[in-house]
Design a protein around this motif. Structure first.
Motif, PDB file in Angstrom:
ATOM      1  N   GLU A  66      70.987 -88.166  -8.679  1.00 37.24           N
ATOM      2  CA  GLU A  66      71.427 -87.084  -7.493  1.00 37.24           C
ATOM      3  C   GLU A  66      69.619 -86.059  -7.170  1.00 37.24           C
ATOM      4  N   ASN A  67      68.373 -87.039  -7.844  1.00 34.60           N
ATOM      5  CA  ASN A  67      67.377 -86.781  -6.734  1.00 34.60           C
ATOM      6  C   ASN A  67      67.604 -87.776  -5.988  1.00 34.60           C
ATOM      7  N   TRP A  68      68.206 -88.988  -5.355  1.00 40.29           N
ATOM      8  CA  TRP A  68      67.809 -90.031  -4.765  1.00 40.29           C
ATOM      9  C   TRP A  68      68.678 -89.644  -3.644  1.00 40.29           C
ATOM     10  N   TYR A  69      70.420 -88.408  -3.947  1.00 40.84           N
ATOM     11  CA  TYR A  69      71.050 -88.467  -2.924  1.00 40.84           C
ATOM     12  C   TYR A  69      70.394 -87.487  -2.234  1.00 40.84           C
ATOM     13  N   VAL A  70      69.493 -85.553  -2.734  1.00 38.90           N
ATOM     14  CA  VAL A  70      68.490 -85.494  -1.984  1.00 38.90           C
ATOM     15  C   VAL A  70      67.536 -85.586  -0.966  1.00 38.90           C
ATOM     16  N   ARG A  71      66.653 -87.566  -1.396  1.00 40.57           N
ATOM     17  CA  ARG A  71      65.752 -87.505  -0.782  1.00 40.57           C
ATOM     18  C   ARG A  71      66.906 -88.337   0.545  1.00 40.57           C
TER      19      ARG A  71
END
Length: 206
Positions: free
Chosen positions: A75-80
């Motif tokens: 999810e963090n990489w989706y945001v990035r």
């Protein structure tokens, strides 16, 4: 990382501080953010493997914790990824939280296509060679903004008029720190003022 790079510079011009970050930021970006899509794909594959193990009947607290951590990282990489494409697209909708990476990707691609000069008429001839086009544009603006050495400058078509001495002196006065800060803080944080790609949020934070 920014603090570490700036620590030994001493009292230097802000632009030199920004230039000093060029190579370190490039290395940092490559180390931590290279190929976001590939990183997301790896996390998704790991989550699928855990789900397959659970489906086969092997399930415990450790497996649950692992899946939860994988999902959080993914999810963090989706945001990035969203932030990356929103910044490149420079879309007015960049502040919206909804996830639509394909939309911003298409906007960024369209901007690149629209900004590209495929051909140019130079001295009456149509030129498509990119190197020649770049040279012609550079020379055009060099001539356009060239300042005459003579104090008695003449302007064509009356587009520019001579200013009074008092006004001219006022134009030379450097802005105060407060005026500069006010101008910077009035800018929208996700926008980059120049081609170095440092956005206003970076400048405000650092």
């Amino acid at each position: 990382m920014v603090k570490e790079e700036w620590r030994d510079l001493g009292d230097v011009h802000f632009l030199k501080m920004m230039r000093a970050l060029s190579m370190p930021l490039s290395r940092w970006n490559k180390q931590h953010f290279e190929d976001i899509t590939e990183r997301i794909k790896r996390f998704e594959e790991e989550i699928k493997k855990v789900d397959d193990v659970v489906s086969s009947g092997r399930y415990d607290g450790t497996m649950e914790a692992r899946r939860r951590e994988l999902v959080r990282c993914c999810e963090n990489w989706y945001v990035r990824q969203d932030v990356h494409w929103k910044q490149i697209s420079r879309s007015r909708q960049a502040n919206e939280i909804d996830r639509n990476t394909r939309y911003f990707h298409n906007i960024a691609s369209a901007r690149r296509r629209n900004n590209r000069i495929k051909s140019l008429v130079i001295h009456g001839r149509l030129v498509r060679n990119q190197a020649r086009i770049k040279v012609a544009i550079r020379d055009f603006y060099k001539r356009l903004y060239h300042q005459e050495d003579s104090p008695s400058v003449t302007f064509r078509d009356g587009l520019v008029k001579r200013v009074e001495r008092e006004d001219a002196e006022a134009l030379k006065v450097l802005p105060s720190v407060e005026e500069v800060k006010e101008a910077v803080w009035d800018c929208e944080s996700s926008k980059a003022p120049g081609s170095d790609e440092y956005n206003m949020n970076f400048i405000k934070k650092c």
